[in-house]
Write a protein that holds these residues in place. Structure first.
Motif, PDB file in Angstrom:
ATOM      1  N   ARG A 181       0.828  -1.086  -0.106  1.00  0.00           N
ATOM      2  CA  ARG A 181      -0.015  -0.025   0.215  1.00  0.00           C
ATOM      3  C   ARG A 181       0.733   1.297   0.008  1.00  0.00           C
ATOM      4  NH1 ARG A 181      -3.210   0.995   5.070  1.00  0.00           N
ATOM      5  NH2 ARG A 181      -3.563  -1.353   5.174  1.00  0.00           N
ATOM      6  N   ARG A 259      -8.103   4.807   6.775  1.00  0.00           N
ATOM      7  CA  ARG A 259      -8.764   4.724   5.588  1.00  0.00           C
ATOM      8  C   ARG A 259     -10.082   5.281   5.909  1.00  0.00           C
ATOM      9  NH1 ARG A 259      -6.697  -0.498   2.892  1.00  0.00           N
ATOM     10  NH2 ARG A 259      -6.642  -0.992   5.163  1.00  0.00           N
ATOM     11  N   ARG A 263     -12.121   7.801   3.567  1.00  0.00           N
ATOM     12  CA  ARG A 263     -12.893   7.444   2.450  1.00  0.00           C
ATOM     13  C   ARG A 263     -14.161   8.264   2.901  1.00  0.00           C
ATOM     14  NH1 ARG A 263     -11.697   1.183   2.575  1.00  0.00           N
ATOM     15  NH2 ARG A 263      -9.968   0.989   1.219  1.00  0.00           N
ATOM     16  N   ASP A 301      -6.849   6.747  -0.189  1.00  0.00           N
ATOM     17  CA  ASP A 301      -6.665   5.847   0.888  1.00  0.00           C
ATOM     18  C   ASP A 301      -5.117   6.484   1.685  1.00  0.00           C
ATOM     19  OD1 ASP A 301      -8.818   4.337   0.675  1.00  0.00           O
ATOM     20  OD2 ASP A 301      -7.910   2.786   0.013  1.00  0.00           O
TER      21      ASP A 301
END
Lengths: 427, 179
Positions: A181, A259, A263, A301
């Motif tokens: 990530r 996140r 989001r 993210d």
């Protein structure tokens, strides 16, 4: 010299009595014998992060790193292969490299000119006549010490002093996804570390540092000064009403998963406190690399807040290497994350890192006071325990069966100590 | 700029102050540096901040001297004027824990040299030893200070201050006081 009456017991304490599910005994941070055992059972056994391949990009580059108190020379040989070597001449033990980094095919000991290749092999000793026909002077047995196992994941180089044991992939487990990530936030999918490290030492046990990295309870208070005067969006992430999560991946690896908050807002680059308009080159390259839809998801993210046990901490925009030096001294080596092929975001990553971390950093100098205050505090004998029970009653499992809880809960600390007990009790 | 000779280039070394004008300048610069040192030791944050020019740069390099490129290499401090102001605002909150309690400080400044003097900015160097008493323990810091000073509204202001710690390539304790 006068002798000092010793009141400490002579046997190593039973760790099971000192590590309970929701509390640990304060002496585990301050007992020097326990630290020696940690070196053997953790630092000199499990996978420890050493350095990044991008720090030695060219053949014959080298950089000085560490595993616990021991310096480790990370080299790239002329064929491109990376080696983790010990900085100790096989003759009389002198250090063979006194530079922090550089480019060298050979390391010659200044004491008697024993000379080693950058793969560790002894290539020659001075006045060889004195060793002729001496079987003990076999060059193949007198190279630099090597870290028995080395493995790399996406450029992150780890070493293990145990000749056998779990593979790096097994050790990382689900936590490897956090490194994925991180890398995917670069338009070329690669991290580069080339800005040098700040070295910040604290008079505190290393475990206070590790636990603090994924303690989501402290920012609102430890960092209230900078949150109050800087226009920072960080504070809300760690608020009582935050939807962000604390996660325990097992094997000691933990995360602050921010996140859910990002989001909720659904705004690219909010994680970095900015907007796409401020980083047009980066945003264009991300869209070109991943397609605009996936790029948008990545940029919402953001990068992870990940503690890879025992010593690699990715704090969204910078990378920390935690070095246990002694029972009451720990060094944090910190450098900004840089993404290959992303000059505009890299510049801001450097600027923000410089402000927030290191000995004078707006954030880290205050964290350091907490580590040092805890280390001093647990020397008081009552209460004996450090209480880590926050959120135990509301902890749940996510879809991958990892323990998760509210961002401010002590799920990560409990996970770290569960793994610690396993490592310390292992054969 | 007139008088740009520097002590670092032997062929054109600035003569040691001999004229009355030189001596007055040397005195003025030295007194400015001593005052700055006292304000730092006494945590007089606002008075210290007022010494800076608007285009200020406050730089404490890491891993070497001021030949390092601070735009690409990490520094311990690399503050422009607004970041200096932020640093001071943080100290004023009373919750800058690295300075609660504040370090007890006393520093000695010496080896003041005016290296460039003329019609424009004055460049000066000095050495310093800073004694810090802190709950963690006492620390002795050493530094070379490099100043670029500017006359603004009749007084001197710091346009640039660079602090070279000889041990800046090693692990350092927290340094949240003004250096």
């Amino acid at each position: 010299m006068a002798t000092v009456a010793m009141t400490v017991p002579t046997t190593i304490p039973d760790l099971r009595a000192l590590i309970l599910n929701d509390r640990v005994h304060g002496s585990l941070y301050t007992d020097a014998r326990n630290f020696e055992r940690e070196l053997e059972q953790i630092w000199y056994k499990t996978w420890v992060y050493v350095g990044h391949e991008s720090e030695i990009p060219n053949p014959n580059d080298f950089v000085m790193k560490s595993i616990g108190p021991q310096p480790i020379l990370m080299t790239r040989d002329k064929a491109g292969q990376i080696h983790l070597l010990q900085n100790r001449c096989a003759h009389r033990g002198n250090v063979v490299c006194v530079k922090q980094k550089g480019n060298a095919k050979l390391f010659s000991c200044s004491f008697h000119n024993w000379t080693f290749s950058n793969n560790g092999d002894l290539v020659g000793y001075a006045f060889p006549e004195g060793y002729r026909d001496n079987p003990a002077a076999d060059k193949s047995k007198l190279g630099l010490g090597k870290v028995p196992r080395m493995a790399s994941y996406k450029g992150f180089v780890f070493g293990s002093f145990a000749a056998d044991g779990p593979s790096l992939e097994e050790h990382l487990g689900g936590a490897a996804e956090m490194l994925d990530r991180l890398c995917v936030n670069g338009p070329e999918g690669e991290v580069e570390l080339g800005c040098g490290f700040l070295q910040h030492k604290v008079k505190a046990n290393w475990k206070f540092v590790v636990e603090n990295e994924t303690d989501g309870y402290h920012p609102a208070f430890t960092h209230s000064s900078i949150f109050g005067v800087a226009d920072s969006g960080i504070g809300g992430l760690y608020a009582d009403k935050s939807t962000a999560l604390a996660r325990d991946y097992g094997n000691g690896h933990t995360e602050m998963d921010l996140r859910p908050e990002f989001r909720k807002f659904d705004e690219p680059m909010r994680w970095f406190g900015t907007t796409p308009e401020k980083l047009p080159d980066y945003v264009d390259k991300m869209s070109a690399a991943y397609g605009s839809e996936k790029a948008r998801t990545i940029m919402i993210d953001g990068t992870p807040h990940a503690m890879i046990y025992p010593n690699l901490f990715i704090a969204e925009i910078q990378l920390f290497v935690i070095q246990a030096v002694s029972v009451d001294e720990t060094i944090q080596h910190v450098t900004p994350i840089q993404f290959k092929g992303a000059p505009d975001i890299n510049r801001r990553l450097r600027q923000q890192t410089m402000g927030s971390v290191g000995p004078a950093g707006f954030l880290l100098a205050d964290d350091a006071s907490m580590y040092e205050g805890c280390h001093a505090g647990v020397k008081s004998k009552n209460p004996e325990w450090v209480f880590l029970g926050r959120g135990e009653q509301r902890e749940t499992r996510d879809e991958d069966n990892y323990r998760v809880s509210h961002i401010t809960d002590e799920t990560p600390s409990r996970g770290i100590w569960r793994h610690y007990l396993q490592l310390m009790e292992a054969e | 700029m007139a008088g740009t000779a520097t002590l670092d280039s032997p062929a054109e070394a600035v003569p040691i102050a001999t004229t009355l004008e030189d001596l007055l300048l040397y005195h003025e610069i030295s007194q400015f540096i001593y005052r700055e040192a006292r304000l730092q030791d006494d945590h007089q944050y606002d008075a210290w901040e007022a010494l800076w020019a608007d285009d200020a740069l406050y730089w404490v390099p890491a891993n070497g001297d001021d030949s390092i490129d601070p735009d690409h290499e990490m520094s311990i401090i690399y503050d422009n004027r607004s970041r200096i102001a932020l640093r001071i605002r943080q100290l004023h909150t009373g919750r800058r824990w690295a300075q609660e309690p504040r370090s007890n400080l006393r520093r000695t400044i010496s080896n003041v040299e005016v290296t460039i003097a003329g019609n424009g900015d004055v460049h000066a160097n000095a050495n310093g030893i800073i004694y810090e008493s802190h709950p963690r323990g006492d620390v002795v810091w050493a530094a070379q200070f490099k100043y670029v000073l500017r006359r603004i509204d009749g007084g001197l202001r710091m346009a640039r201050k660079t602090v070279l710690l000889p041990n800046n390539d090693t692990a350092l304790w927290s340094m949240a006081f003004l250096v």
